[in-house]
Every structure is written in C-alpha cells, then in structure tokens.
Write an enzyme that holds these catalytic residues in place. Structure first.
Site, short mmCIF file in Angstrom:
data_model
loop_
_atom_site.label_atom_id
_atom_site.label_comp_id
_atom_site.label_asym_id
_atom_site.label_seq_id
_atom_site.Cartn_x
_atom_site.Cartn_y
_atom_site.Cartn_z
N LYS A 1 6.49 -1.61 2.04
CA LYS A 1 5.04 -1.20 2.50
C LYS A 1 4.06 -2.47 2.48
O LYS A 1 2.99 -2.21 1.92
CB LYS A 1 4.64 -0.01 1.76
N TYR B 1 1.07 -1.14 0.10
CA TYR B 1 0.10 -0.03 0.04
C TYR B 1 0.74 1.35 0.05
O TYR B 1 1.99 1.24 0.23
CB TYR B 1 -0.95 0.08 1.41
#
Length: 287
Positions: free
Chosen positions: A146, A35
């Site tokens: 991430k 993300y």
C-alpha cells in the site's frame, strides 16, 4: 473541545490547515512511504488489527521503520479519533521513510515519520448501484504494497469522474486485477470469484471480510483470476474498499452488468454491514 478534522505529524496535533511538514521529508521527493485507511465510528477504528497488520507488512517490505510498536500505534489512533467531533470518520495514517537531504539511496535505520488524518466521512449507500469503466493496468509490480505512489490511480480516477463513472476496473491483458482504488469481485452461478492475493492487487481488508461473510452464508468462494468477458457476463459485480464495504455495479462502459442475483448480493451486503454494526455499535451507515 473536540475538532471537526484532525491532523497529526511526528507527535504534533492540529488541524490539517495548521500542520506543517519538513521540506526534506522524503515523501515530497519520492512518495517514499506507505499508508492505511479505514472508518472510525463510535470511537472505534474499524478492523483496526487487520489494518495495523497490513500497515506493518507494507512498511517491512519497503524497509521503512515505523516509529512505534503496533499496539502503541493502535492506542494512538483510537485516542486521536476520540478528539474528533463527528460520529463516523475517515481514518487515514501513513509513515514516510523520514527526513534527510534528497538522495535516492537512503540512510539505514532512518526514523520514519508518522502522519494521521481524521475527518468526517459519509459512507455510500450499498443499495445504490455504481457505474464502471475499464482501463489497461499499467501500474508497477508491487500493487500488494500500500505504497504512497498513487499517481496512476489518481489519473485514472480523474478520467473516470470526467466521463461520469464512479470507478475503473483494471486489467492486465484480458485478466481483471482490481479497481483504481478498490477491489472488484463477481458472483456467477452462486459462486463468489475474486482475483488471488498476488503482486497484481492489494489484499483488500474489506474484500477479505466479505469473503469471510460468504463462508458464513455458505456461498462458495474461488480466489482465481478471471477475464473481462467473465466480469461482463457475471450475475453481480461487487466493488469493495475500506470505506465502501460492498457496493455493486450496474454498468460497465455504459453497458448493463450484474443485476441477475440480487438475493445473494443482498445477503452478502447485509452480513458485511452486520459485522460493521456489531464492531462499532452503530445502527446505520449514517449514525
């Protein structure tokens, strides 16, 4: 008519309450995705190219196929932001590996599923100090990606809130890495110190731009590992994330930290905020 908050999944747009997701999306079973998040202001997604670059890097490292090229995604995010009523918003997007029957071994070239969430965001005042605690960093060795697997950070953040702290400083042994959902850096003797970009931390875009601000101001920068004792004795302790550009701490575990170089801290904060104002056209964090 503009919306207060917006959700997007695989080409469909609605409110977060209206949006539905297939049961077999791999995110439900494995947290299988990555993300990005930033701020949107005056119709602009802040530091969009930086966030897109990191997003596509994370997906590549996880062998996830984003369903559109980078430029098209940037245009989509900007268009979705224009459909939301608030002037300053939290802009979040993720890609999951896709939809298939649950199996640890995924199909090759499975089409990824894109999600977007945009909602009003109140930015924190950088002049207001925050309070920190610390914990041993027990997360895995891919902190540079991430990933959606945020359970250790979720549990840490909840423990911190229950204890009255705004953020937790992670350390591996005595070496400071980052915070539960931010980067942490320090000022000491006029020098800006931050952990190097390795597998133990996420390369923070806000931190990167703060380092660039230091260069513009003539503040020396050292990206090298430092200890908890070094942090405790630093002149200033600075916490950064994509939605909190340059906060500073006044306490760690109830003991005073920082507060010894307010002039340099303020200069860095002002330079960071100037970039945000120039980029978005906003005149304050609460425009």
């Amino acid at each position: 008519m503009k919306m207060e908050s917006l959700a997007y999944y695989d080409g469909k747009i609605g409110t977060p309450e209206e949006m539905t997701v297939p049961f077999n999306d791999r995110v439900h079973f494995f947290g299988d995705g990555c993300y990005e998040a930033t701020v949107g202001a005056n119709g602009k997604v802040y530091l969009l190219q930086d966030h897109l670059d990191r997003f596509y890097t994370s997906a590549r490292l996880l062998d996830i196929h984003i369903p559109m090229p980078k430029e098209e995604l940037g245009n989509l995010l900007t268009d979705l932001l224009s459909k939301v009523d608030s002037k300053i918003n939290f802009v979040y997007w993720q890609v999951t590996r896709g939809v298939e029957m649950r199996d640890h071994v995924y199909e090759d070239n499975l089409p990824g599923k894109l999600w977007v969430l945009i909602r009003p965001k109140k930015l924190n005042d950088p002049d207001v100090a925050i309070h920190l605690n610390d914990e041993e960093d027990t997360r895995f060795y891919h902190c540079n990606i991430k990933t959606l697997n945020l359970l250790p950070s979720v549990m840490t953040a909840k423990r911190a809130k229950r204890a009255g702290f705004q953020e937790t400083v992670f350390h591996r042994g005595d070496i400071v890495t980052e915070c539960a959902h931010a980067n942490v850096s320090v000022l000491k003797d006029g020098i800006f110190y931050s952990h190097p970009n390795d597998e133990y931390i996420l390369r923070g875009i806000a931190k990167t731009h703060m380092i660039q601000a230091c260069y513009r101001l003539g503040v020396p920068v050292l990206e090298k590992a430092f200890t908890m004792d070094f942090l405790k004795n630093a002149d200033e302790v600075i916490v950064t994330s994509s939605s909190n550009f340059c906060l500073h701490a006044s306490e760690l575990n109830g003991q005073p930290v920082g507060g010894k170089d307010p002039a340099t801290l303020k200069a860095i904060q002002d330079e960071v905020l100037k970039e945000f104002y120039d980029y978005t056209g906003c005149t304050s964090l609460w425009d």
